[in-house]
Design a protein around this motif. Structure first.
Motif, PDB file in Angstrom:
ATOM      1  N   THR A 198     -53.741 -13.603 -18.431  1.00  0.00           N
ATOM      2  CA  THR A 198     -54.256 -14.099 -19.701  1.00  0.00           C
ATOM      3  C   THR A 198     -55.759 -13.897 -19.725  1.00  0.00           C
ATOM      4  O   THR A 198     -56.463 -14.367 -18.836  1.00  0.00           O
ATOM      5  CB  THR A 198     -53.925 -15.601 -19.886  1.00  0.00           C
ATOM      6  OG1 THR A 198     -52.507 -15.772 -19.834  1.00  0.00           O
ATOM      7  CG2 THR A 198     -54.462 -16.128 -21.201  1.00  0.00           C
ATOM      8  N   LEU A 199     -56.212 -13.163 -20.728  1.00  0.00           N
ATOM      9  CA  LEU A 199     -57.639 -12.928 -20.921  1.00  0.00           C
ATOM     10  C   LEU A 199     -58.101 -13.681 -22.159  1.00  0.00           C
ATOM     11  O   LEU A 199     -57.390 -13.723 -23.165  1.00  0.00           O
ATOM     12  CB  LEU A 199     -57.929 -11.443 -21.133  1.00  0.00           C
ATOM     13  CG  LEU A 199     -57.836 -10.536 -19.930  1.00  0.00           C
ATOM     14  CD1 LEU A 199     -58.004  -9.084 -20.364  1.00  0.00           C
ATOM     15  CD2 LEU A 199     -58.898 -10.885 -18.907  1.00  0.00           C
ATOM     16  N   CYS A 200     -59.282 -14.243 -22.080  1.00  0.00           N
ATOM     17  CA  CYS A 200     -59.897 -14.901 -23.229  1.00  0.00           C
ATOM     18  C   CYS A 200     -61.159 -14.134 -23.576  1.00  0.00           C
ATOM     19  O   CYS A 200     -61.934 -13.768 -22.695  1.00  0.00           O
ATOM     20  CB  CYS A 200     -60.239 -16.350 -22.896  1.00  0.00           C
ATOM     21  SG  CYS A 200     -58.789 -17.349 -22.549  1.00  0.00           S
ATOM     22  N   LYS A 201     -61.328 -13.907 -24.866  1.00  0.00           N
ATOM     23  CA  LYS A 201     -62.463 -13.117 -25.347  1.00  0.00           C
ATOM     24  C   LYS A 201     -63.085 -13.856 -26.519  1.00  0.00           C
ATOM     25  O   LYS A 201     -62.390 -14.282 -27.438  1.00  0.00           O
ATOM     26  CB  LYS A 201     -61.949 -11.746 -25.786  1.00  0.00           C
ATOM     27  CG  LYS A 201     -62.991 -10.774 -26.191  1.00  0.00           C
ATOM     28  CD  LYS A 201     -62.330  -9.427 -26.495  1.00  0.00           C
ATOM     29  CE  LYS A 201     -63.381  -8.391 -26.819  1.00  0.00           C
ATOM     30  NZ  LYS A 201     -62.790  -7.086 -27.051  1.00  0.00           N
ATOM     31  N   ILE A 202     -64.404 -14.031 -26.480  1.00  0.00           N
ATOM     32  CA  ILE A 202     -65.088 -14.738 -27.559  1.00  0.00           C
ATOM     33  C   ILE A 202     -65.139 -13.865 -28.799  1.00  0.00           C
ATOM     34  O   ILE A 202     -65.257 -12.640 -28.707  1.00  0.00           O
ATOM     35  CB  ILE A 202     -66.489 -15.197 -27.110  1.00  0.00           C
ATOM     36  CG1 ILE A 202     -67.046 -16.234 -28.078  1.00  0.00           C
ATOM     37  CG2 ILE A 202     -67.429 -14.022 -26.931  1.00  0.00           C
ATOM     38  CD1 ILE A 202     -68.199 -17.039 -27.522  1.00  0.00           C
ATOM     39  N   THR A 203     -65.018 -14.485 -29.964  1.00  0.00           N
ATOM     40  CA  THR A 203     -65.080 -13.764 -31.236  1.00  0.00           C
ATOM     41  C   THR A 203     -66.473 -13.923 -31.848  1.00  0.00           C
ATOM     42  O   THR A 203     -67.275 -14.755 -31.401  1.00  0.00           O
ATOM     43  CB  THR A 203     -64.038 -14.324 -32.228  1.00  0.00           C
ATOM     44  OG1 THR A 203     -64.378 -15.696 -32.501  1.00  0.00           O
ATOM     45  CG2 THR A 203     -62.619 -14.225 -31.676  1.00  0.00           C
ATOM     46  N   THR A 204     -66.722 -13.169 -32.882  1.00  0.00           N
ATOM     47  CA  THR A 204     -67.987 -13.303 -33.613  1.00  0.00           C
ATOM     48  C   THR A 204     -68.124 -14.723 -34.154  1.00  0.00           C
ATOM     49  O   THR A 204     -69.201 -15.323 -34.084  1.00  0.00           O
ATOM     50  CB  THR A 204     -68.054 -12.274 -34.767  1.00  0.00           C
ATOM     51  OG1 THR A 204     -67.921 -10.965 -34.210  1.00  0.00           O
ATOM     52  CG2 THR A 204     -69.351 -12.375 -35.536  1.00  0.00           C
ATOM     53  N   LYS A 205     -67.040 -15.265 -34.667  1.00  0.00           N
ATOM     54  CA  LYS A 205     -67.053 -16.648 -35.176  1.00  0.00           C
ATOM     55  C   LYS A 205     -67.390 -17.630 -34.055  1.00  0.00           C
ATOM     56  O   LYS A 205     -68.119 -18.600 -34.260  1.00  0.00           O
ATOM     57  CB  LYS A 205     -65.698 -16.989 -35.803  1.00  0.00           C
ATOM     58  CG  LYS A 205     -65.639 -18.357 -36.423  1.00  0.00           C
ATOM     59  CD  LYS A 205     -64.283 -18.622 -37.075  1.00  0.00           C
ATOM     60  CE  LYS A 205     -64.235 -20.008 -37.684  1.00  0.00           C
ATOM     61  NZ  LYS A 205     -62.938 -20.292 -38.300  1.00  0.00           N
ATOM     62  N   GLY A 206     -66.872 -17.381 -32.859  1.00  0.00           N
ATOM     63  CA  GLY A 206     -67.154 -18.238 -31.713  1.00  0.00           C
ATOM     64  C   GLY A 206     -68.616 -18.178 -31.300  1.00  0.00           C
ATOM     65  O   GLY A 206     -69.224 -19.201 -30.966  1.00  0.00           O
ATOM     66  N   ILE A 207     -69.181 -16.978 -31.331  1.00  0.00           N
ATOM     67  CA  ILE A 207     -70.607 -16.815 -31.002  1.00  0.00           C
ATOM     68  C   ILE A 207     -71.457 -17.577 -32.013  1.00  0.00           C
ATOM     69  O   ILE A 207     -72.376 -18.308 -31.646  1.00  0.00           O
ATOM     70  CB  ILE A 207     -70.997 -15.324 -30.955  1.00  0.00           C
ATOM     71  CG1 ILE A 207     -70.309 -14.635 -29.773  1.00  0.00           C
ATOM     72  CG2 ILE A 207     -72.514 -15.157 -30.872  1.00  0.00           C
ATOM     73  CD1 ILE A 207     -70.389 -13.118 -29.787  1.00  0.00           C
ATOM     74  N   GLY A 218     -71.541 -15.526 -21.842  1.00  0.00           N
ATOM     75  CA  GLY A 218     -72.196 -14.705 -20.822  1.00  0.00           C
ATOM     76  C   GLY A 218     -71.405 -13.486 -20.392  1.00  0.00           C
ATOM     77  O   GLY A 218     -71.980 -12.482 -19.999  1.00  0.00           O
ATOM     78  N   VAL A 219     -70.076 -13.565 -20.462  1.00  0.00           N
ATOM     79  CA  VAL A 219     -69.262 -12.461 -19.936  1.00  0.00           C
ATOM     80  C   VAL A 219     -68.443 -11.734 -21.006  1.00  0.00           C
ATOM     81  O   VAL A 219     -67.856 -10.714 -20.722  1.00  0.00           O
ATOM     82  CB  VAL A 219     -68.311 -12.947 -18.810  1.00  0.00           C
ATOM     83  CG1 VAL A 219     -69.098 -13.483 -17.639  1.00  0.00           C
ATOM     84  CG2 VAL A 219     -67.313 -13.971 -19.315  1.00  0.00           C
ATOM     85  N   LYS A 220     -68.379 -12.276 -22.196  1.00  0.00           N
ATOM     86  CA  LYS A 220     -67.635 -11.733 -23.338  1.00  0.00           C
ATOM     87  C   LYS A 220     -66.112 -11.856 -23.194  1.00  0.00           C
ATOM     88  O   LYS A 220     -65.421 -12.068 -24.166  1.00  0.00           O
ATOM     89  CB  LYS A 220     -68.008 -10.278 -23.641  1.00  0.00           C
ATOM     90  CG  LYS A 220     -69.459 -10.090 -23.982  1.00  0.00           C
ATOM     91  CD  LYS A 220     -69.850 -10.814 -25.251  1.00  0.00           C
ATOM     92  CE  LYS A 220     -71.310 -10.570 -25.567  1.00  0.00           C
ATOM     93  NZ  LYS A 220     -71.882 -11.551 -26.455  1.00  0.00           N
ATOM     94  N   ALA A 278     -67.519 -25.724 -22.165  1.00  0.00           N
ATOM     95  CA  ALA A 278     -67.674 -24.951 -20.922  1.00  0.00           C
ATOM     96  C   ALA A 278     -67.051 -23.565 -21.068  1.00  0.00           C
ATOM     97  O   ALA A 278     -67.644 -22.564 -20.656  1.00  0.00           O
ATOM     98  CB  ALA A 278     -67.043 -25.704 -19.751  1.00  0.00           C
ATOM     99  N   VAL A 279     -65.876 -23.491 -21.664  1.00  0.00           N
ATOM    100  CA  VAL A 279     -65.196 -22.197 -21.846  1.00  0.00           C
ATOM    101  C   VAL A 279     -66.052 -21.280 -22.723  1.00  0.00           C
ATOM    102  O   VAL A 279     -66.299 -20.118 -22.367  1.00  0.00           O
ATOM    103  CB  VAL A 279     -63.788 -22.382 -22.458  1.00  0.00           C
ATOM    104  CG1 VAL A 279     -63.202 -21.051 -22.915  1.00  0.00           C
ATOM    105  CG2 VAL A 279     -62.856 -23.048 -21.453  1.00  0.00           C
ATOM    106  N   ILE A 280     -66.525 -21.795 -23.849  1.00  0.00           N
ATOM    107  CA  ILE A 280     -67.350 -20.973 -24.743  1.00  0.00           C
ATOM    108  C   ILE A 280     -68.639 -20.563 -24.049  1.00  0.00           C
ATOM    109  O   ILE A 280     -69.081 -19.416 -24.160  1.00  0.00           O
ATOM    110  CB  ILE A 280     -67.643 -21.731 -26.061  1.00  0.00           C
ATOM    111  CG1 ILE A 280     -66.388 -21.813 -26.926  1.00  0.00           C
ATOM    112  CG2 ILE A 280     -68.783 -21.081 -26.840  1.00  0.00           C
ATOM    113  CD1 ILE A 280     -65.922 -20.490 -27.519  1.00  0.00           C
ATOM    114  N   SER A 281     -69.247 -21.468 -23.314  1.00  0.00           N
ATOM    115  CA  SER A 281     -70.490 -21.154 -22.589  1.00  0.00           C
ATOM    116  C   SER A 281     -70.270 -20.032 -21.582  1.00  0.00           C
ATOM    117  O   SER A 281     -71.115 -19.153 -21.437  1.00  0.00           O
ATOM    118  CB  SER A 281     -71.023 -22.392 -21.869  1.00  0.00           C
ATOM    119  OG  SER A 281     -71.368 -23.393 -22.789  1.00  0.00           O
ATOM    120  N   LEU A 282     -69.149 -20.074 -20.893  1.00  0.00           N
ATOM    121  CA  LEU A 282     -68.832 -19.015 -19.936  1.00  0.00           C
ATOM    122  C   LEU A 282     -68.588 -17.692 -20.649  1.00  0.00           C
ATOM    123  O   LEU A 282     -69.060 -16.640 -20.213  1.00  0.00           O
ATOM    124  CB  LEU A 282     -67.605 -19.396 -19.099  1.00  0.00           C
ATOM    125  CG  LEU A 282     -67.821 -20.509 -18.078  1.00  0.00           C
ATOM    126  CD1 LEU A 282     -66.479 -21.068 -17.612  1.00  0.00           C
ATOM    127  CD2 LEU A 282     -68.631 -20.009 -16.898  1.00  0.00           C
TER     128      LEU A 282
END
Length: 101
Positions: A69-78, A23-25, A16-20
């Protein structure tokens, strides 16, 4: 033969976290907590696992004297998410073929 699903993403809250984040980066912890309906403690543990896998970056800072606390997806995560979706599509496709064949 079926490929193995990524065990990091094969968890409801982590997926769910990765899916969110796809969409928002990037998103605040409070946003993720609200959307996933997870407890703060459980969400923190799941975010830490995603961070350790290199799927997200966690940025801690202060905003108006409050911790943020901010979470940001990485290229590896994508890439991991896209692979996970692809493997799931293979599962669905093979299941359909078995029903038809």
């Amino acid at each position: 033969m079926f490929k193995d699903l990524d065990p990091i993403l094969h968890s409801q809250i982590r997926l769910a976290v990765i899916s969110l984040l796809i969409g928002v980066k990037e998103a605040e912890f409070t946003f993720l907590k609200e959307k996933t309906r997870a407890t703060a403690g459980n969400l923190s543990v799941q975010i830490q696992k995603l961070k350790e896998a290199g799927y997200i970056e966690v940025i801690k800072r202060f905003k108006d004297n409050y911790p943020q606390t901010l979470c940001k997806i990485t290229t590896k995560g994508i890439q991991a998410f896209e692979e996970y979706v692809s493997v799931l599509q293979d599962y669905v496709g093979k299941k359909r073929q078995n029903k038809l064949g």
